[in-house]
Design a protein around this motif. Sequence first.
Motif, mmCIF file in Angstrom:
data_model
loop_
_atom_site.group_PDB
_atom_site.id
_atom_site.type_symbol
_atom_site.label_atom_id
_atom_site.label_comp_id
_atom_site.label_asym_id
_atom_site.label_seq_id
_atom_site.Cartn_x
_atom_site.Cartn_y
_atom_site.Cartn_z
ATOM 1 N N HIS A 17 0.784 -1.237 0.000
ATOM 2 C CA HIS A 17 0.000 0.000 0.000
ATOM 3 C C HIS A 17 0.818 1.291 0.000
ATOM 4 O O HIS A 17 0.244 2.353 -0.159
ATOM 5 N N CYS A 21 4.873 5.150 -3.410
ATOM 6 C CA CYS A 21 5.368 6.512 -3.175
ATOM 7 C C CYS A 21 6.557 6.567 -2.220
ATOM 8 O O CYS A 21 7.483 7.330 -2.452
ATOM 9 N N LEU A 31 10.314 10.306 3.694
ATOM 10 C CA LEU A 31 10.060 9.051 4.405
ATOM 11 C C LEU A 31 10.132 7.849 3.465
ATOM 12 O O LEU A 31 9.465 7.807 2.442
ATOM 13 N N SER A 44 11.343 11.879 8.098
ATOM 14 C CA SER A 44 10.214 12.557 7.483
ATOM 15 C C SER A 44 10.326 14.050 7.747
ATOM 16 O O SER A 44 11.181 14.496 8.498
ATOM 17 N N CYS A 77 -2.415 18.278 4.091
ATOM 18 C CA CYS A 77 -2.609 17.282 5.126
ATOM 19 C C CYS A 77 -3.073 16.016 4.454
ATOM 20 O O CYS A 77 -3.476 16.027 3.309
ATOM 21 N N PRO A 81 -3.018 5.380 2.994
ATOM 22 C CA PRO A 81 -2.323 5.741 1.768
ATOM 23 C C PRO A 81 -3.024 6.909 1.051
ATOM 24 O O PRO A 81 -4.237 6.938 0.988
#
Length: 208
Positions: A17, A21, A31, A44, A77, A81
Motif C-alpha cells: 500500500h 510513493c 520518508l 520525514s 494534510c 495511503p
Amino acid sequence: MAQVDYATQVQPIFYNHCLSCHVSVNGSGALELDSYEYLMEGDSNNGPVVIPFNADSSLLYRVLLRDSVIVPNEPICCRMPKNAEPLPQDQQMIIYNWINEGAIASTVSVMSESPREPPSFDVYPNPFNNKINISFMLNQSELENIIIFDILGKRVKTITRKNYGVGRDLVFWNGVDDFNRPISGGLYLIGFEVDNKIQGLKKVLYLK
Ligand code: HEC
C-alpha cells in the motif's frame, strides 16, 4: 495474542500500500518505507514517525486514521495511503499493536524447551534514563549471564557475575556496551542466558 512480527506482518503492508510513493529511489518526500531501518530512521518532514510503545503518538499510525488531518509541518494534510481507501481495520491494528509492543525489528526467537527455568526478573524504571535496575530471583546458585541486545538482535552488553547467591539480587545497567562505550538511546532487550539459551526477554526503552 502473539506478538506482531515486523518482517512477516508489518513490512508486507507497506509493500502493498505504500511503496509506490515511499520508496528510496522515488522520493515522495523523505520518508522511506522499504525497510525497517529506513522506517525507524523516520526521515520525514515531521521527525520520527514511530515512537515505540506509543502508537497513539506515532505519525505512522495517526496518518492511517480515516479523518487524519495531521501532518503538522506539511502544507498538505493527508490520510495515508494517499488518494486511496484507508487500510482495512485489521491492518491498522497490526501496525498499532506492533508499535505498542515496542516496534522491534523482528521477533527474536526464544527457545522454549530448556530444562531450567529462567530466573524471574523485573526491570525498572522503564523507560530509563541514567541506569536501569535488573532485579531477579535465583533458585540455584549458578553462573547466569544477563545479556542486552539492541533491536536488531546484536548483543551489546553481557553482564556476568559468578557465584550468585540464591535468592533475590539486583544489578544495574548504565547504558554502556561491553567496551564501556555509551550506547545510543532507543529500544533494547534484556534477557537471561540459561544453558546457552536466551530466555525471558524484556523490552526496555533508553531515553537520552
Ligand atoms: C500515492 C502516494 C502515497 C502513498 C500510496 C502513500 N503515501 Fe504517505 N505520503 C505521501 C506524500 C506525498 C506525503 C507528504 C505529505 C503530503 O504531501 O500529503 C506522505 C506523507 C506520509 C507520512 C508523513 C511523513 C512526513 O514526511 O511527514 C507518513 C507517516 C506516511 N506518508 C505514511 C504512509 C503509509 C504508512 C502509507 C501506506 C499505508 C503511505 N504513506 C502511502 C504519498 C503517499
